[in-house]
Design an enzyme around this catalytic site. Structure first.
Site, PDB file in Angstrom:
ATOM      1  N   ASP A 248      -3.436  -7.225   6.535  1.00 32.48           N
ATOM      2  CA  ASP A 248      -2.319  -6.679   5.776  1.00 32.48           C
ATOM      3  C   ASP A 248      -2.177  -7.363   4.424  1.00 32.48           C
ATOM      4  OD1 ASP A 248      -1.627  -4.858   7.672  1.00 32.48           O
ATOM      5  OD2 ASP A 248       0.017  -6.025   8.539  1.00 32.48           O
ATOM      6  N   LYS A 270      -0.229  -2.292   2.882  1.00 29.55           N
ATOM      7  CA  LYS A 270       0.784  -1.277   2.620  1.00 29.55           C
ATOM      8  C   LYS A 270       1.843  -1.905   1.730  1.00 29.55           C
ATOM      9  CE  LYS A 270       0.398   1.311   6.965  1.00 29.55           C
ATOM     10  NZ  LYS A 270       0.145   2.622   6.355  1.00 29.55           N
ATOM     11  N   MET A 383      11.823  -6.885   4.451  1.00 25.68           N
ATOM     12  CA  MET A 383      11.502  -5.954   3.358  1.00 25.68           C
ATOM     13  C   MET A 383      12.766  -5.297   2.802  1.00 25.68           C
ATOM     14  SD  MET A 383       8.131  -4.286   5.213  1.00 25.68           S
ATOM     15  CE  MET A 383       8.927  -4.279   6.826  1.00 25.68           C
TER      16      MET A 383
END
Length: 467
Positions: A248, A270, A383
């Site tokens: 990631d 991502k 996030m």
């Protein structure tokens, strides 16, 4: 990295040393372990250097070095222990094409000699860019205690057997064979002695030739919050065995460096509101490599079971008939709360904690916001930087106290970790002013311990004044 580590072949090549004292002897003790042709220039050499010359282990020229003496040499050591003379001989060496080391002069040297752990032909070189020689010596002593004396003989025997091992397929089959040899069959055979070593290698090779190729497999590994020292032992073992690592965006460079150099590294990052690898493409990469017989590590930041789309990737493996297992990691909330000196739950304050993700605005809208306005309620938002004003507005609409503590922790556990203490009433503005660039976790209901202690002291002071 100021100095690039290499191992230089010195067989039948010339190495020149200028100097006849202790500094020159220190370099000679190491150089004589090599197969280099060594020449020493010294007008008044120490007795040990004279003895080495008599024994034929080096050539001694009893005069100061001069132009023309270094042509064709690979390395030159200026070890006269006199700054002016070292500068003079180093200038000659550079002009005549040799790499130059000036003893105790890092800035003017073109290379440095590291601390060495010698288990010939296994050699471990330890360098600190000249900044911490005491530390290098400590590491050397530690490694010498850990590495058995049999390591050198094992490596020499293995080198002679390498052609035979080429009967095994490239890749994991050969790695498994050599791992069995160096860490199991080889040491046991050396302990028995005699012909046992050759027989053990023959038997081991035959067992591996008869062994069916192991099927591909997927390990879903939590990489933790970024500090490589927080990586679990099981995660480290998975990285050591991986043929393919699919990682990631938030996995730190330090952790990626722990993968084998030969492993295929695939960035499957991502990014919210930015370029992303489609999940279907990630699923296909995982299953394709595993079906090709590879050991695949799907490396996820934090813990793979927390906001990591783990279920989707496991389902893809099951549909493809690929085996898998999960290696948990330390999630960002645990690392971040440790960084502010708090705990996620506390007796008398909160018996539960809510984990939210700001990446999913639909999920945000469906939260029980009223429950989060209760005194003592704690939530960790992953996030959540872009959703700060949304969170602030929702909680205030539902009656939350504007003084409710809010803490942002950027790059939790890493050397560049930053902590921003705020309140619900000012959180969006404080976050904008802080301009956090890295991944950040938001705590609702928690303040850094230092800030909480200061607030308690201020409250106690006010109460005393009122009394």
């Amino acid at each position: 990295m100021q100095h690039f580590p290499i191992f230089l072949a010195l067989s039948e090549r010339s190495v020149i040393v200028s100097g006849g004292g202790e500094a020159a002897l220190a370099k000679l003790r190491l150089l004589m372990k090599s197969e280099a042709s060594i020449t020493v220039f010294a007008a008044t050499p120490a007795e040990d250097i004279v003895r080495l010359s008599v024994e034929g282990r080096l050539v001694l020229v009893r005069r100061a070095l001069r132009a023309g003496d270094i042509k064709g040499a690979a390395l030159f050591y200026a070890a006269d222990e006199d700054a002016a003379e070292d500068a003079r001989t180093a200038a000659i060496a550079r002009a005549e094409g040799a790499l130059v080391n000036i003893v105790d002069n890092l800035e003017d040297s073109q290379f440095i000699t590291p601390a060495i752990v010698d288990r010939d032909p296994v050699t471990v070189a330890i360098g600190t860019e000249g900044a911490a020689p005491v530390l290098a010596r400590a590491i050397k002593a530690d490694l010498e205690a850990r590495l058995p004396a049999t390591l050198g003989p094992l490596a020499r025997i293995g080198k002679a057997f390498r052609k035979m091992a080429e009967a095994l397929p490239h890749g994991r089959a050969r790695r498994d064979f050599w791992a069995d040899y160096y860490f199991d069959a080889g040491p046991r055979a050396i302990a028995r002695g005699g012909d046992a070593i050759d027989q053990a290698l023959d038997d081991l090779l035959q067992r591996h030739l008869d062994r069916e190729a192991a099927p591909g497999h997927v390990a879903f590994v939590g990489a933790g919050p970024g500090d490589p020292e927080l990586l679990t032992l099981k995660a480290r073992k998975a990285l050591d065995a991986a043929d393919v690592v699919i990682y990631d965006r938030l996995v730190s460079t330090e952790i990626l460096e722990l993968a084998r150099r030969e492993a295929v590294m695939i960035d499957a990052g991502k990014e919210a509101y930015g370029p992303s690898t489609p999940q279907e493409q990630i699923n296909l990469a995982i299953t394709t490599h595993a079906k090709d017989g590879h050991q695949v590590v799907r490396l996820k930041s934090g813990d793979a079971t927390v906001f990591g789309r783990l279920d989707e990737e496991i389902e893809a493996c099951e549909e493809a008939g690929v085996s898998w297992h999960v290696v948990p990691g330390i999630t960002a909330a645990s690392a971040a709360v440790a960084g502010i000196g708090q705990s996620l739950t506390r007796r008398g304050r909160n018996a539960s904690v809510r984990f939210l993700t700001g990446h999913d605005m639909k999920g945000f809208a469906e939260q029980d916001w009223a429950d989060l306005t209760r005194p003592g309620a704690v939530a960790a938002i992953y996030m959540g930087k872009r959703a700060a004003r949304f969170v602030q507005g929702r909680l205030l609409i539902h009656g939350a106290d504007r003084a409710t503590p809010v803490t942002f922790v950027e790059n939790a556990s890493r050397v560049d970790q930053r902590v921003v203490a705020s309140t619900l009433g000012t959180m969006a503005d404080d976050l904008a002013a802080a301009d956090l660039q890295g991944p950040a976790l938001t705590f609702l209901g928690l303040a850094p311990r230092a800030a909480r202690t200061a607030l308690a002291d201020h409250t106690n002071s006010l109460q005393k004044e009122l009394a």
